[in-house]
Design a protein around this motif. Structure first.
Motif, mmCIF file in Angstrom:
data_model
loop_
_atom_site.group_PDB
_atom_site.id
_atom_site.type_symbol
_atom_site.label_atom_id
_atom_site.label_comp_id
_atom_site.label_asym_id
_atom_site.label_seq_id
_atom_site.Cartn_x
_atom_site.Cartn_y
_atom_site.Cartn_z
ATOM 1 N N PRO A 4 15.925 -12.082 12.615
ATOM 2 C CA PRO A 4 15.196 -10.991 13.625
ATOM 3 C C PRO A 4 14.534 -10.109 12.602
ATOM 4 C CG PRO A 4 17.641 -11.531 13.968
ATOM 5 C CD PRO A 4 17.396 -12.345 12.636
ATOM 6 N N ARG A 5 13.525 -9.353 13.514
ATOM 7 C CA ARG A 5 12.624 -8.338 12.782
ATOM 8 C C ARG A 5 13.496 -7.231 12.326
ATOM 9 N NH1 ARG A 5 6.341 -7.412 14.533
ATOM 10 N NH2 ARG A 5 6.511 -9.552 14.529
ATOM 11 N N SER A 6 13.104 -6.791 11.312
ATOM 12 C CA SER A 6 13.811 -5.164 10.920
ATOM 13 C C SER A 6 13.417 -4.332 12.013
ATOM 14 C CB SER A 6 13.625 -5.048 9.444
ATOM 15 O OG SER A 6 14.144 -3.541 9.432
ATOM 16 N N ALA A 7 14.015 -3.029 12.252
ATOM 17 C CA ALA A 7 13.588 -1.942 12.863
ATOM 18 C C ALA A 7 12.772 -1.157 12.275
ATOM 19 C CB ALA A 7 14.633 -1.261 13.441
ATOM 20 N N HIS A 8 13.073 -1.249 10.556
ATOM 21 C CA HIS A 8 12.304 -0.513 9.742
ATOM 22 C C HIS A 8 10.812 -0.729 9.710
ATOM 23 C CE1 HIS A 8 15.674 1.559 8.593
ATOM 24 N NE2 HIS A 8 16.338 0.470 8.391
ATOM 25 N N ALA A 9 9.762 0.161 9.473
ATOM 26 C CA ALA A 9 8.347 -0.281 9.286
ATOM 27 C C ALA A 9 8.262 -0.848 8.272
ATOM 28 C CB ALA A 9 7.623 1.027 9.469
ATOM 29 N N PRO A 10 7.539 -2.131 8.181
ATOM 30 C CA PRO A 10 7.168 -2.974 6.974
ATOM 31 C C PRO A 10 6.396 -2.078 5.906
ATOM 32 C CG PRO A 10 5.897 -3.685 8.823
ATOM 33 C CD PRO A 10 6.840 -2.594 9.331
ATOM 34 N N ASN A 11 6.637 -2.379 4.680
ATOM 35 C CA ASN A 11 5.696 -1.833 3.530
ATOM 36 C C ASN A 11 5.420 -2.708 2.458
ATOM 37 O OD1 ASN A 11 4.601 -0.304 1.340
ATOM 38 N ND2 ASN A 11 5.907 1.560 1.705
ATOM 39 N N VAL A 12 4.475 -3.586 2.665
ATOM 40 C CA VAL A 12 4.004 -4.532 1.718
ATOM 41 C C VAL A 12 4.248 -4.104 0.345
ATOM 42 C CG1 VAL A 12 2.049 -6.270 1.119
ATOM 43 C CG2 VAL A 12 2.813 -5.631 3.424
ATOM 44 N N TRP A 13 3.584 -2.993 -0.249
ATOM 45 C CA TRP A 13 3.423 -2.461 -1.370
ATOM 46 C C TRP A 13 4.786 -1.920 -1.853
ATOM 47 C CZ3 TRP A 13 -0.722 -3.774 -2.943
ATOM 48 C CH2 TRP A 13 -2.060 -3.816 -1.974
ATOM 49 N N ALA A 14 6.020 -1.762 -1.334
ATOM 50 C CA ALA A 14 7.175 -1.175 -1.912
ATOM 51 C C ALA A 14 7.968 -2.247 -2.562
ATOM 52 C CB ALA A 14 8.202 -0.813 -0.518
ATOM 53 N N PRO A 15 7.922 -3.549 -2.278
ATOM 54 C CA PRO A 15 8.494 -4.296 -3.369
ATOM 55 C C PRO A 15 7.874 -4.405 -4.820
ATOM 56 C CG PRO A 15 8.479 -5.326 -1.189
ATOM 57 C CD PRO A 15 7.749 -4.093 -1.273
ATOM 58 N N LEU A 16 6.657 -4.334 -4.792
ATOM 59 C CA LEU A 16 5.969 -4.394 -5.732
ATOM 60 C C LEU A 16 5.767 -3.357 -6.625
ATOM 61 C CD1 LEU A 16 2.552 -5.748 -4.041
ATOM 62 C CD2 LEU A 16 4.371 -7.267 -5.059
ATOM 63 N N ARG A 17 5.907 -1.957 -6.043
ATOM 64 C CA ARG A 17 6.150 -0.600 -6.877
ATOM 65 C C ARG A 17 7.544 -0.603 -7.441
ATOM 66 N NH1 ARG A 17 4.999 2.077 -2.841
ATOM 67 N NH2 ARG A 17 6.957 2.439 -2.024
ATOM 68 N N GLU A 18 8.530 -1.192 -6.899
ATOM 69 C CA GLU A 18 9.889 -1.355 -7.327
ATOM 70 C C GLU A 18 9.912 -1.835 -8.621
ATOM 71 O OE1 GLU A 18 12.205 -2.620 -4.116
ATOM 72 O OE2 GLU A 18 12.066 -0.561 -2.904
ATOM 73 N N GLN A 19 9.119 -3.250 -8.927
ATOM 74 C CA GLN A 19 9.098 -3.982 -9.926
ATOM 75 C C GLN A 19 8.083 -3.697 -10.987
ATOM 76 O OE1 GLN A 19 11.623 -5.738 -10.392
ATOM 77 N NE2 GLN A 19 12.301 -5.831 -8.459
ATOM 78 N N GLY A 20 7.437 -2.332 -10.680
ATOM 79 C CA GLY A 20 6.598 -1.907 -11.623
ATOM 80 C C GLY A 20 5.228 -2.372 -11.701
ATOM 81 N N TRP A 21 4.722 -3.091 -10.611
ATOM 82 C CA TRP A 21 3.332 -3.322 -10.364
ATOM 83 C C TRP A 21 2.299 -2.383 -10.605
ATOM 84 C CZ3 TRP A 21 1.696 -8.527 -7.820
ATOM 85 C CH2 TRP A 21 2.760 -9.565 -7.990
#
Length: 267
Positions: free
Chosen positions: A112-129
Protein backbone atom coordinates in the motif's frame (compact mmCIF):
# COMPACT_ATOMS: atom_id res chain seq x y z
CA UNK A 1 40.11 -8.54 -1.35
CA UNK A 2 39.15 -10.05 1.96
CA UNK A 3 37.75 -13.49 2.67
CA UNK A 4 35.12 -14.55 5.18
CA UNK A 5 33.76 -17.95 6.14
CA UNK A 6 30.19 -18.41 7.31
CA UNK A 7 29.69 -20.47 10.47
CA UNK A 8 27.22 -23.27 11.07
CA UNK A 9 27.89 -25.39 8.00
CA UNK A 10 25.84 -28.54 7.69
CA UNK A 11 27.24 -32.00 7.05
CA UNK A 12 27.52 -33.13 3.45
CA UNK A 13 27.22 -29.71 1.87
CA UNK A 14 29.86 -28.15 -0.34
CA UNK A 15 30.44 -24.44 0.18
CA UNK A 16 30.32 -22.19 -2.88
CA UNK A 17 32.34 -19.08 -3.46
CA UNK A 18 30.39 -15.84 -3.75
CA UNK A 19 31.32 -12.18 -3.54
CA UNK A 20 29.82 -9.25 -1.72
CA UNK A 21 30.01 -6.38 -4.19
CA UNK A 22 29.95 -2.66 -3.52
CA UNK A 23 28.89 -0.17 -4.63
CA UNK A 24 25.76 -2.11 -5.51
CA UNK A 25 25.00 0.07 -8.54
CA UNK A 26 28.00 -1.46 -10.36
CA UNK A 27 27.34 -5.09 -9.37
CA UNK A 28 25.72 -6.15 -12.67
CA UNK A 29 22.24 -7.50 -13.30
CA UNK A 30 22.04 -10.52 -11.00
CA UNK A 31 19.41 -13.26 -10.72
CA UNK A 32 16.02 -12.25 -12.16
CA UNK A 33 14.27 -14.51 -9.64
CA UNK A 34 15.05 -11.95 -6.95
CA UNK A 35 12.35 -9.84 -8.61
CA UNK A 36 10.03 -12.43 -10.15
CA UNK A 37 9.72 -14.84 -7.19
CA UNK A 38 8.79 -12.00 -4.83
CA UNK A 39 6.11 -10.82 -7.24
CA UNK A 40 4.79 -14.36 -7.68
CA UNK A 41 4.61 -14.79 -3.90
CA UNK A 42 2.71 -11.49 -3.75
CA UNK A 43 -0.03 -12.82 -6.02
CA UNK A 44 1.26 -11.61 -9.38
CA UNK A 45 0.67 -13.78 -12.45
CA UNK A 46 3.54 -15.11 -14.52
CA UNK A 47 2.69 -14.38 -18.17
CA UNK A 48 6.05 -15.50 -19.54
CA UNK A 49 6.09 -17.73 -22.60
CA UNK A 50 8.44 -20.70 -22.84
CA UNK A 51 11.83 -19.50 -24.05
CA UNK A 52 10.62 -15.92 -24.16
CA UNK A 53 11.13 -12.85 -21.99
CA UNK A 54 10.00 -12.64 -18.39
CA UNK A 55 6.50 -11.14 -18.06
CA UNK A 56 4.65 -10.55 -14.78
CA UNK A 57 1.18 -9.06 -14.30
CA UNK A 58 -0.32 -7.56 -11.14
CA UNK A 59 -3.42 -9.20 -9.63
CA UNK A 60 -5.62 -6.32 -10.85
CA UNK A 61 -3.94 -6.40 -14.29
CA UNK A 62 -3.06 -2.72 -13.94
CA UNK A 63 0.73 -3.17 -14.00
CA UNK A 64 2.88 -5.31 -16.26
CA UNK A 65 6.60 -5.95 -15.82
CA UNK A 66 8.80 -7.48 -18.50
CA UNK A 67 12.48 -8.27 -18.82
CA UNK A 68 13.61 -8.88 -22.38
CA UNK A 69 17.30 -9.66 -23.05
CA UNK A 70 16.64 -10.59 -26.69
CA UNK A 71 16.23 -7.06 -28.04
CA UNK A 72 18.50 -4.01 -28.04
CA UNK A 73 19.08 -2.30 -25.73
CA UNK A 74 16.99 -4.77 -23.71
CA UNK A 75 16.22 -4.75 -20.03
CA UNK A 76 13.24 -4.01 -17.79
CA UNK A 77 10.01 -2.32 -18.84
CA UNK A 78 7.33 -1.52 -16.25
CA UNK A 79 3.99 -0.21 -17.48
CA UNK A 80 1.06 0.97 -15.40
CA UNK A 81 -2.41 1.47 -16.85
CA UNK A 82 -4.43 4.63 -16.26
CA UNK A 83 -6.74 4.41 -13.25
CA UNK A 84 -8.86 7.13 -11.68
CA UNK A 85 -6.72 10.25 -11.33
CA UNK A 86 -3.56 8.31 -12.21
CA UNK A 87 -2.42 8.58 -15.83
CA UNK A 88 -0.75 5.63 -17.49
CA UNK A 89 2.94 5.50 -16.68
CA UNK A 90 6.11 3.60 -17.47
CA UNK A 91 9.67 3.04 -16.36
CA UNK A 92 12.54 1.47 -18.32
CA UNK A 93 15.71 0.13 -16.72
CA UNK A 94 18.76 -1.20 -18.53
CA UNK A 95 19.65 -4.88 -18.49
CA UNK A 96 22.62 -4.33 -16.19
CA UNK A 97 20.51 -2.62 -13.52
CA UNK A 98 21.11 -4.72 -10.39
CA UNK A 99 18.03 -6.76 -9.52
CA UNK A 100 18.21 -5.47 -5.95
CA UNK A 101 17.67 -1.94 -7.26
CA UNK A 102 14.92 -3.05 -9.66
CA UNK A 103 13.26 -4.78 -6.70
CA UNK A 104 13.22 -1.52 -4.79
CA UNK A 105 10.65 -0.33 -7.31
CA UNK A 106 8.83 -3.59 -8.04
CA UNK A 107 8.50 -4.58 -4.37
CA UNK A 108 6.84 -1.20 -3.74
CA UNK A 109 4.18 -2.13 -6.31
CA UNK A 110 3.00 -4.90 -3.95
CA UNK A 111 2.59 -2.64 -0.91
CA UNK A 112 0.00 0.00 0.00
CA UNK A 113 1.12 3.54 -0.68
CA UNK A 114 2.37 5.46 2.37
CA UNK A 115 0.33 8.40 3.61
CA UNK A 116 3.51 10.50 3.76
CA UNK A 117 4.41 12.68 0.79
CA UNK A 118 7.21 11.02 -1.20
CA UNK A 119 10.65 12.65 -1.36
CA UNK A 120 12.96 11.18 -3.99
CA UNK A 121 15.99 13.12 -2.73
CA UNK A 122 15.73 12.18 0.95
CA UNK A 123 17.31 8.67 0.70
CA UNK A 124 20.15 10.10 -1.39
CA UNK A 125 20.81 12.95 1.02
CA UNK A 126 20.88 10.51 3.94
CA UNK A 127 23.68 8.56 2.23
CA UNK A 128 25.79 11.63 1.49
CA UNK A 129 25.01 12.07 -2.19
CA UNK A 130 26.11 15.42 -3.60
CA UNK A 131 23.70 17.92 -5.20
CA UNK A 132 25.59 20.78 -6.92
CA UNK A 133 23.52 23.96 -6.49
CA UNK A 134 24.15 25.44 -9.94
CA UNK A 135 23.72 22.37 -12.16
CA UNK A 136 21.60 22.77 -15.30
CA UNK A 137 19.34 19.98 -14.05
CA UNK A 138 18.81 18.99 -10.43
CA UNK A 139 21.22 16.08 -10.01
CA UNK A 140 22.46 14.00 -7.09
CA UNK A 141 25.68 12.02 -7.46
CA UNK A 142 26.93 9.16 -5.28
CA UNK A 143 30.01 9.81 -3.12
CA UNK A 144 32.23 7.81 -5.50
CA UNK A 145 30.74 9.50 -8.57
CA UNK A 146 29.60 6.27 -10.22
CA UNK A 147 25.81 6.68 -9.88
CA UNK A 148 23.39 9.56 -10.31
CA UNK A 149 19.76 10.60 -10.02
CA UNK A 150 18.54 13.53 -12.09
CA UNK A 151 15.36 15.56 -12.35
CA UNK A 152 14.88 17.18 -15.74
CA UNK A 153 12.06 19.48 -16.74
CA UNK A 154 11.60 19.86 -20.48
CA UNK A 155 10.52 22.93 -22.43
CA UNK A 156 6.94 21.66 -22.38
CA UNK A 157 7.00 21.58 -18.58
CA UNK A 158 6.98 17.79 -18.30
CA UNK A 159 9.15 16.45 -15.49
CA UNK A 160 11.41 13.49 -16.21
CA UNK A 161 13.50 11.41 -13.83
CA UNK A 162 16.70 9.88 -15.15
CA UNK A 163 19.17 7.70 -13.29
CA UNK A 164 21.99 5.28 -13.83
CA UNK A 165 25.51 4.17 -13.02
CA UNK A 166 28.73 3.90 -15.01
CA UNK A 167 32.30 2.91 -14.22
CA UNK A 168 35.43 4.45 -15.77
CA UNK A 169 35.44 1.80 -18.49
CA UNK A 170 31.98 2.94 -19.61
CA UNK A 171 30.10 -0.12 -18.33
CA UNK A 172 26.79 0.51 -16.65
CA UNK A 173 23.09 1.14 -17.10
CA UNK A 174 20.45 3.86 -17.17
CA UNK A 175 16.86 4.13 -15.98
CA UNK A 176 14.14 6.53 -17.08
CA UNK A 177 10.72 7.25 -15.61
CA UNK A 178 7.69 8.76 -17.33
CA UNK A 179 6.50 12.16 -16.03
CA UNK A 180 3.38 10.40 -14.74
CA UNK A 181 5.24 7.70 -12.77
CA UNK A 182 3.96 7.82 -9.15
CA UNK A 183 6.54 9.58 -7.01
CA UNK A 184 6.44 6.97 -4.24
CA UNK A 185 7.75 4.45 -6.78
CA UNK A 186 10.57 6.75 -7.85
CA UNK A 187 11.45 7.22 -4.17
CA UNK A 188 11.45 3.44 -3.64
CA UNK A 189 13.90 3.19 -6.54
CA UNK A 190 16.17 5.94 -5.17
CA UNK A 191 16.16 4.27 -1.75
CA UNK A 192 17.40 1.00 -3.23
CA UNK A 193 19.90 2.86 -5.42
CA UNK A 194 21.43 4.74 -2.50
CA UNK A 195 21.57 1.80 -0.08
CA UNK A 196 25.13 1.23 1.16
CA UNK A 197 24.49 -2.49 1.60
CA UNK A 198 26.58 -4.68 -0.75
CA UNK A 199 24.90 -7.26 -2.96
CA UNK A 200 25.97 -10.86 -3.49
CA UNK A 201 27.12 -12.32 -6.78
CA UNK A 202 28.38 -15.87 -7.49
CA UNK A 203 31.83 -16.67 -8.79
CA UNK A 204 32.03 -15.72 -12.47
CA UNK A 205 29.26 -13.11 -12.26
CA UNK A 206 31.27 -10.25 -10.81
CA UNK A 207 31.83 -7.40 -13.30
CA UNK A 208 35.40 -6.54 -14.25
CA UNK A 209 35.65 -3.02 -12.91
CA UNK A 210 38.36 -1.18 -11.03
CA UNK A 211 35.67 0.79 -9.16
CA UNK A 212 34.05 -2.10 -7.31
CA UNK A 213 35.14 -3.60 -4.01
CA UNK A 214 34.60 -7.29 -3.35
CA UNK A 215 34.63 -9.49 -0.28
CA UNK A 216 34.95 -13.23 -0.91
CA UNK A 217 32.52 -15.36 1.13
CA UNK A 218 31.94 -19.11 1.30
CA UNK A 219 28.23 -19.87 1.32
CA UNK A 220 26.33 -23.14 1.58
CA UNK A 221 23.51 -23.86 -0.88
CA UNK A 222 21.17 -24.29 2.10
CA UNK A 223 22.05 -20.79 3.29
CA UNK A 224 21.31 -19.28 -0.10
CA UNK A 225 18.03 -21.17 -0.24
CA UNK A 226 17.09 -20.01 3.27
CA UNK A 227 17.79 -16.36 2.43
CA UNK A 228 15.75 -16.58 -0.77
CA UNK A 229 12.93 -18.37 1.01
CA UNK A 230 12.83 -15.75 3.76
CA UNK A 231 12.15 -13.06 1.16
CA UNK A 232 9.41 -15.15 -0.46
CA UNK A 233 7.85 -15.99 2.92
CA UNK A 234 7.75 -12.29 3.81
CA UNK A 235 5.94 -11.53 0.56
CA UNK A 236 3.38 -14.29 1.16
CA UNK A 237 2.78 -13.16 4.74
CA UNK A 238 2.25 -9.54 3.69
CA UNK A 239 -0.12 -10.60 0.92
CA UNK A 240 -2.11 -12.82 3.29
CA UNK A 241 -2.37 -9.98 5.83
CA UNK A 242 -3.63 -7.52 3.22
CA UNK A 243 -6.15 -9.97 1.82
CA UNK A 244 -7.40 -10.90 5.30
CA UNK A 245 -7.83 -7.25 6.24
CA UNK A 246 -9.71 -6.52 3.00
CA UNK A 247 -11.99 -9.53 3.53
CA UNK A 248 -12.78 -8.56 7.13
CA UNK A 249 -13.73 -4.95 6.42
CA UNK A 250 -17.43 -4.20 6.90
CA UNK A 251 -19.06 -3.80 3.51
CA UNK A 252 -21.88 -1.45 2.67
CA UNK A 253 -24.33 -3.08 0.31
CA UNK A 254 -25.65 -1.47 -2.83
CA UNK A 255 -29.17 -1.63 -1.38
CA UNK A 256 -28.10 0.43 1.59
CA UNK A 257 -26.80 3.13 -0.76
CA UNK A 258 -29.95 3.00 -2.82
CA UNK A 259 -32.15 3.58 0.20
CA UNK A 260 -29.92 6.22 1.78
CA UNK A 261 -31.55 9.04 -0.15
CA UNK A 262 -35.11 8.29 0.96
CA UNK A 263 -38.00 5.92 0.32
CA UNK A 264 -38.16 4.08 -2.98
CA UNK A 265 -40.89 5.15 -5.36
CA UNK A 266 -43.05 2.26 -6.53
CA UNK A 267 -44.67 2.24 -9.93
Amino acid sequence: MTRKQWQGWGAGEQAQQHYLVEPRALAGGGDLRHVSEFLRASGWRDRSKAGGPLAMESPDRAVRITYDPFVLPGGWTIHGAASGHQEQWWAVLGRQTPVEIVAGLTDALTRPRSAHAPNVWAPLREQGWDRPPNAEHVTATSPDGSAWMQFHQGPDGEAMWWSGAKDKQGNGWTAQFAPSTPMHLVQAFSTALASPEPVMRPLGRVPHSAQIRTTSVSVLPSQLSAWQQARITAARAATWARNSWAASRPRTTARHHANAGGARTHR
